[in-house]
Design a protein around this motif. Sequence first.
Motif, PDB file in Angstrom:
ATOM      1  N   VAL A  76      43.517  50.762  30.453  1.00  0.00           N
ATOM      2  CA  VAL A  76      43.407  50.373  31.861  1.00  0.00           C
ATOM      3  C   VAL A  76      43.403  51.653  32.692  1.00  0.00           C
ATOM      4  O   VAL A  76      44.290  52.509  32.535  1.00  0.00           O
ATOM      5  N   ILE A  77      42.431  51.788  33.586  1.00  0.00           N
ATOM      6  CA  ILE A  77      42.278  53.000  34.389  1.00  0.00           C
ATOM      7  C   ILE A  77      42.588  52.702  35.854  1.00  0.00           C
ATOM      8  O   ILE A  77      42.050  51.747  36.420  1.00  0.00           O
ATOM      9  N   VAL A  78      43.459  53.513  36.446  1.00  0.00           N
ATOM     10  CA  VAL A  78      43.695  53.489  37.892  1.00  0.00           C
ATOM     11  C   VAL A  78      42.925  54.674  38.465  1.00  0.00           C
ATOM     12  O   VAL A  78      43.351  55.831  38.349  1.00  0.00           O
ATOM     13  N   ALA A  79      41.783  54.387  39.044  1.00  0.00           N
ATOM     14  CA  ALA A  79      40.839  55.436  39.428  1.00  0.00           C
ATOM     15  C   ALA A  79      41.123  55.998  40.819  1.00  0.00           C
ATOM     16  O   ALA A  79      41.867  55.418  41.618  1.00  0.00           O
ATOM     17  N   ASP A  80      40.520  57.168  41.072  1.00  0.00           N
ATOM     18  CA  ASP A  80      40.470  57.777  42.414  1.00  0.00           C
ATOM     19  C   ASP A  80      41.854  57.970  43.038  1.00  0.00           C
ATOM     20  O   ASP A  80      42.050  57.731  44.240  1.00  0.00           O
ATOM     21  N   CYS A  81      42.807  58.421  42.229  1.00  0.00           N
ATOM     22  CA  CYS A  81      44.150  58.675  42.765  1.00  0.00           C
ATOM     23  C   CYS A  81      44.597  60.118  42.564  1.00  0.00           C
ATOM     24  O   CYS A  81      45.751  60.455  42.819  1.00  0.00           O
ATOM     25  N   GLY A  82      43.685  60.982  42.111  1.00  0.00           N
ATOM     26  CA  GLY A  82      44.062  62.363  41.829  1.00  0.00           C
ATOM     27  C   GLY A  82      44.588  63.104  43.042  1.00  0.00           C
ATOM     28  O   GLY A  82      45.599  63.804  42.967  1.00  0.00           O
ATOM     29  N   ARG A  83      43.930  62.941  44.181  1.00  0.00           N
ATOM     30  CA  ARG A  83      44.365  63.661  45.384  1.00  0.00           C
ATOM     31  C   ARG A  83      45.755  63.215  45.824  1.00  0.00           C
ATOM     32  O   ARG A  83      46.617  64.044  46.152  1.00  0.00           O
ATOM     33  N   ALA A  84      46.001  61.902  45.796  1.00  0.00           N
ATOM     34  CA  ALA A  84      47.312  61.394  46.202  1.00  0.00           C
ATOM     35  C   ALA A  84      48.411  61.884  45.257  1.00  0.00           C
ATOM     36  O   ALA A  84      49.522  62.212  45.695  1.00  0.00           O
ATOM     37  N   LEU A  85      48.106  61.965  43.972  1.00  0.00           N
ATOM     38  CA  LEU A  85      49.095  62.443  43.006  1.00  0.00           C
ATOM     39  C   LEU A  85      49.390  63.927  43.207  1.00  0.00           C
ATOM     40  O   LEU A  85      50.553  64.353  43.146  1.00  0.00           O
ATOM     41  N   THR A 130      41.323  62.945  37.994  1.00  0.00           N
ATOM     42  CA  THR A 130      41.017  62.063  39.117  1.00  0.00           C
ATOM     43  C   THR A 130      41.691  60.711  38.998  1.00  0.00           C
ATOM     44  O   THR A 130      41.665  59.935  39.959  1.00  0.00           O
ATOM     45  N   ALA A 131      42.263  60.406  37.822  1.00  0.00           N
ATOM     46  CA  ALA A 131      42.746  59.053  37.559  1.00  0.00           C
ATOM     47  C   ALA A 131      43.975  59.095  36.658  1.00  0.00           C
ATOM     48  O   ALA A 131      44.254  60.095  35.994  1.00  0.00           O
ATOM     49  N   VAL A 132      44.704  57.971  36.655  1.00  0.00           N
ATOM     50  CA  VAL A 132      45.769  57.740  35.683  1.00  0.00           C
ATOM     51  C   VAL A 132      45.272  56.669  34.715  1.00  0.00           C
ATOM     52  O   VAL A 132      44.687  55.667  35.126  1.00  0.00           O
ATOM     53  N   VAL A 133      45.504  56.917  33.442  1.00  0.00           N
ATOM     54  CA  VAL A 133      45.013  56.023  32.394  1.00  0.00           C
ATOM     55  C   VAL A 133      46.199  55.501  31.591  1.00  0.00           C
ATOM     56  O   VAL A 133      47.035  56.285  31.121  1.00  0.00           O
ATOM     57  N   PHE A 134      46.271  54.186  31.444  1.00  0.00           N
ATOM     58  CA  PHE A 134      47.290  53.555  30.604  1.00  0.00           C
ATOM     59  C   PHE A 134      46.615  53.008  29.355  1.00  0.00           C
ATOM     60  O   PHE A 134      45.538  52.392  29.430  1.00  0.00           O
ATOM     61  N   ARG A 135      47.271  53.227  28.213  1.00  0.00           N
ATOM     62  CA  ARG A 135      46.731  52.742  26.939  1.00  0.00           C
ATOM     63  C   ARG A 135      47.862  52.115  26.132  1.00  0.00           C
ATOM     64  O   ARG A 135      49.029  52.497  26.287  1.00  0.00           O
ATOM     65  N   GLU A 136      47.499  51.170  25.291  1.00  0.00           N
ATOM     66  CA  GLU A 136      48.522  50.576  24.447  1.00  0.00           C
ATOM     67  C   GLU A 136      49.086  51.627  23.493  1.00  0.00           C
ATOM     68  O   GLU A 136      48.377  52.539  23.054  1.00  0.00           O
ATOM     69  N   VAL A 137      50.362  51.526  23.177  1.00  0.00           N
ATOM     70  CA  VAL A 137      50.987  52.409  22.193  1.00  0.00           C
ATOM     71  C   VAL A 137      50.617  51.889  20.810  1.00  0.00           C
ATOM     72  O   VAL A 137      51.019  50.791  20.414  1.00  0.00           O
ATOM     73  N   LEU A 138      49.847  52.671  20.083  1.00  0.00           N
ATOM     74  CA  LEU A 138      49.386  52.254  18.762  1.00  0.00           C
ATOM     75  C   LEU A 138      50.496  52.422  17.725  1.00  0.00           C
ATOM     76  O   LEU A 138      51.286  53.375  17.810  1.00  0.00           O
ATOM     77  N   ALA A 144      51.535  47.777  38.060  1.00  0.00           N
ATOM     78  CA  ALA A 144      50.827  46.584  37.597  1.00  0.00           C
ATOM     79  C   ALA A 144      49.912  46.909  36.415  1.00  0.00           C
ATOM     80  O   ALA A 144      49.819  46.128  35.454  1.00  0.00           O
ATOM     81  N   ALA A 145      49.260  48.062  36.471  1.00  0.00           N
ATOM     82  CA  ALA A 145      48.381  48.456  35.371  1.00  0.00           C
ATOM     83  C   ALA A 145      49.170  48.664  34.091  1.00  0.00           C
ATOM     84  O   ALA A 145      48.764  48.218  33.007  1.00  0.00           O
ATOM     85  N   ALA A 146      50.312  49.350  34.198  1.00  0.00           N
ATOM     86  CA  ALA A 146      51.150  49.569  33.016  1.00  0.00           C
ATOM     87  C   ALA A 146      51.670  48.248  32.471  1.00  0.00           C
ATOM     88  O   ALA A 146      51.630  47.987  31.256  1.00  0.00           O
ATOM     89  N   ALA A 147      52.143  47.381  33.353  1.00  0.00           N
ATOM     90  CA  ALA A 147      52.710  46.097  32.921  1.00  0.00           C
ATOM     91  C   ALA A 147      51.666  45.210  32.264  1.00  0.00           C
ATOM     92  O   ALA A 147      51.994  44.380  31.402  1.00  0.00           O
ATOM     93  N   SER A 148      50.390  45.370  32.632  1.00  0.00           N
ATOM     94  CA  SER A 148      49.343  44.536  32.041  1.00  0.00           C
ATOM     95  C   SER A 148      49.170  44.801  30.553  1.00  0.00           C
ATOM     96  O   SER A 148      48.684  43.936  29.815  1.00  0.00           O
ATOM     97  N   LEU A 149      49.563  45.993  30.104  1.00  0.00           N
ATOM     98  CA  LEU A 149      49.504  46.322  28.682  1.00  0.00           C
ATOM     99  C   LEU A 149      50.841  46.096  27.996  1.00  0.00           C
ATOM    100  O   LEU A 149      50.892  45.939  26.776  1.00  0.00           O
ATOM    101  N   GLY A 150      51.920  46.094  28.773  1.00  0.00           N
ATOM    102  CA  GLY A 150      53.253  45.910  28.213  1.00  0.00           C
ATOM    103  C   GLY A 150      53.910  47.231  27.867  1.00  0.00           C
ATOM    104  O   GLY A 150      53.249  48.179  27.434  1.00  0.00           O
TER     105      GLY A 150
END
Length: 247
Positions: free
Chosen positions: A33-42, A118-126, A62-68
Amino acid sequence: MEAIGATELALQSNLTYWWSRTVHVNVPKPRTVIVADCGRALREAVTKERPLPPVLRAELEAAAASLGFPVFMRTDAAAAKHSWRQTCFVECREDLVPNLFRLVEENLLADILGLPFTAVVFREVLPLDAAFIAFHGRLPIAPERRYFVRDGRVEAHFPYWPQHAIRPCRETPADWRDRLAAMNQQTPEEVALLRGYAEQLGAALPGYWSFDFARARDGTWYWIDAARGELSWRPDASPDPDPEPDP
């Protein structure tokens, strides 16, 4: 073919560039799950020591919670994985913002001008087949491979973790070198499988690329990362001195 400048190579190495061009390729890969266009704010929040904007914080949570939880977190440029427990491994919601700030700090310090994230990316923990942990962040070390592909054809491949790249920590077992040597054994069946995966991915990304794969406990090989080959570290690079333990 026209040469590509270093800045463009770095931008193409960002996940936001290559993921959209390869997500359709039928190889095992983590849910993302990608939260795009937040690099400047971060950058502003970290460098000026300000709280995250409430809307952005809510979107990230919300993005993190969607993956658990636990969840794997990176920018589109880098994961800062050597700091594992302080950056990319987010065990629970309360750890998200502190780990995110440390992750952004490491991205900002990773190059002279910082990485172009430019973005924050959430991925499932394999469920990776880790044999031990290492580095100051207590990173699980699992079998990984790096394949170099040019215009859809594999040119070289290596175990990702050579011995000289490992930095033991207090929890690293005494026999880690033997465990690593066993992990780094490549079978003909594995090479045939990963060569096929790498060439499928290379067909979707013209040019020179590296593709990284990691093995899960059930034997599944997952595609976990990509970057322009011109910027990718090769495991056959000149070795460092014998590693000293991390504190």
